[in-house]
Design a protein around this motif. Structure first.
Motif: not given
Length: 398
Positions: A97, A180-182, A203, A101, A152
C-alpha cells in the motif's frame, strides 16, 4: 434455510464439563479435523511422498481455501490466498500500500489495535526511513484523523480487548476521499460477523484462522487484495512461491498473476488440512444467522453478569451492533478472577491491564452455556473464590 446450530455444535470435540468461551483466541477442535489431518499424513504424505504436491493438490491449497474464506468475508473469487502468519501478511499489505501511494509517508492506526500490527508498522517505517511514520489515535478519533497526509489506514475492525467495532464502510470511504488506501485486520471479524470487503471497496485485508475459523494453534493467515490492485501491488516479501513460474528457477523475480503474487513460503499442508475440516462446518452456516445468534448470546451474558456481579464493569459496547462476538469486563483483579473461572470450568481469557474477555461462537456456544457461565462467575465473585494465591501467579499465556 435457517442455520441448525445444534447440528453444528455436534461437529466439535468439546471436553465434558467445560464451557468454552475463548474461541476468539483459539477455536476448538472440529471432530473431523483429526481424521482429515491423519489422512493427509498417511495417505498423502505417507504414500505419495513428494508427488503429493501434484496428486493431492497441495500446491493449489492456498488459493482453493482462500476462495472458501472469501465467502465468509465478502470478498471476490480469486482475491484471497493463504499462508504464513498474520504479522507477515500485515507487513506485506502495508508495504504494498505504501509503495502504491509514493508521495505520502504516514500510516494511520489506533491505540486499541493489536500490538503486533503496530510493531510491524513501526518496524516497516524504520526500515524504509525517509520520513515514514506510524500515527496512532484513539479508536473513536480514527475517522476525523484521516486527511490528505495519510498514505494508508491500518485498522483492526474489531478491538481485541473490548470488542468495539469500527465502521469499515465509513472509514474506507473517508480514506478514499482523501487519497489514502486501507488495510483491514479481520482477526476478530472473520467467522464472527458478516464482513463486506468488496461492498465496502476495501483495498487490502488480512486475518488469521485459528480463532473463529478453528484451524488449530499456529494456523495460517490469509491476505486479501482487491482485484483492481492485484496486477499493480508489488509484494515486498518476494517469495519463491509468489513468483510467476517458481519451477523455472529464474534468478530474477517476476510476480505471479493476481493474488498468487502474495504467496511467500511453502504452504503449511497439515494445518490447511485441519482448516478444510472446519470450513466444511462453516459451509453449513449462514453468516447473518451467526451474527444474530452471537448478539443474542452476548446480550444475554452481559445482562446476567451485570445483574449478578455488580463489581464487574462492562468494557464492551452495550449495543450489540457496535461490537464483535465477545463481551469484556473490567476488574482490578481480572487475572485472578479469570483463573478462578477456568478452574471452575469456564474458559475465557485475560487481557492486561484489567480485562476479562469472553467469546461467544454460536457454532458451539449455547444459551445453556451462557447461563451456566453466569452462575459460576457469580459464585466466584460472591465468595471471593478468586482471592487465592494460586490464581494470582501469572502464567506466560494469559
Amino acid at each position: 434455510m435457517p442455520t441448525d446450530f445444534a447440528s453444528l455444535r455436534a461437529q466439535f470435540d468439546l471436553p465434558k464439563g467445560v464451557i468454552y468461551l475463548d474461541g476468539n483466541s483459539l477455536g476448538p477442535l472440529p471432530k473431523a479435523a483429526a481424521a482429515r489431518v491423519a489422512r493427509t499424513i498417511t495417505d498423502e504424505w505417507g504414500q505419495m511422498l513428494i508427488t503429493g504436491w501434484n496428486k493431492a493438490g497441495w500446491m493449489a491449497q492456498p488459493s482453493n481455501i482462500g476462495d472458501r474464506i472469501a465467502r465468509l468475508i465478502g470478498a471476490e473469487a480469486g482475491s484471497v490466498v493463504m499462508g504464513d502468519t498474520l504479522s507477515i501478511k500485515v507487513y506485506q499489505a502495508l508495504a504494498s500500500a505504501l509503495e502504491m501511494n509514493p508521495t505520502r509517508r504516514v500510516i494511520l492506526s489506533d491505540i486499541g489495535n493489536f500490538p503486533s500490527d503496530l510493531y510491524m508498522a513501526d518496524g516497516l517505517c524504520r526500515t524504509l526511513g525517509q520520513g515514514y511514520t506510524l500515527k496512532t489515535v484513539a479508536p473513536e478519533a480514527v475517522l476525523d484523523a484521516i486527511d490528505d497526509t495519510i498514505a494508508v489506514t491500518m485498522i483492526t475492525e474489531v478491538d481485541y480487548r473490548t470488542g468495539r467495532k469500527h465502521d469499515m464502510q465509513a472509514i474506507t470511504e473517508r480514506a478514499h476521499q482523501h487519497g489514502a488506501l486501507t488495510v483491514w485486520d479481520l482477526a476478530h471479524s472473520a467467522g464472527a460477523l458478516p464482513v463486506h470487503l468488496a461492498q465496502c471497496n476495501a483495498d487490502f485485508a488480512v486475518g488469521c484462522t485459528y480463532k473463529y475459523l478453528n484451524s488449530g494453534p499456529g494456523g495460517p493467515a490469509f491476505i486479501y487484495v482487491a482485484p483492481r490492485h492485484q496486477e499493480t501491488a508489488r509484494p515486498a516479501l518476494s517469495g519463491w512461491l509468489g513468483h510467476a513460474a517458481p519451477f523455472a528457477f529464474d534468478l530474477d523475480y517476476t510476480p505471479g498473476a493476481g493474488i498468487e503474487r502474495m504467496r511467500v513460503g511453502t504452504p503449511p499442508v497439515l494445518q490447511l488440512a485441519a482448516l478444510e475440516a472446519s470450513l466444511d462446518i462453516w459451509d453449513q452456516a449462514d453468516m447473518d444467522d451467526v451474527r444474530a445468534q452471537s448478539i443474542t448470546l452476548t446480550d444475554r451474558f452481559i445482562a446476567g453478569v451485570e445483574a449478578a456481579c455488580p463489581t464487574l464493569t462492562l468494557a464492551s459496547p452495550r449495543d450489540g451492533k457496535q461490537r464483535g462476538s465477545q463481551a469484556s469486563f473490567r476488574h482490578p483483579e481480572g487475572y485472578a478472577i479469570m483463573q478462578a473461572c477456568i478452574a471452575q470450568g469456564v474458559i475465557g481469557d485475560f487481557r492486561a491491564p484489567d480485562i476479562l474477555r469472553f467469546g461467544f461462537t454460536p457454532l458451539y456456544t449455547s444459551e445453556q452455556d451462557v447461563d451456566s457461565a453466569i452462575t459460576i462467575l457469580a459464585k466466584i465473585m460472591e465468595t471471593s473464590l478468586w482471592d487465592r494465591p494460586e490464581y494470582k501467579t501469572r502464567a506466560k499465556v494469559t
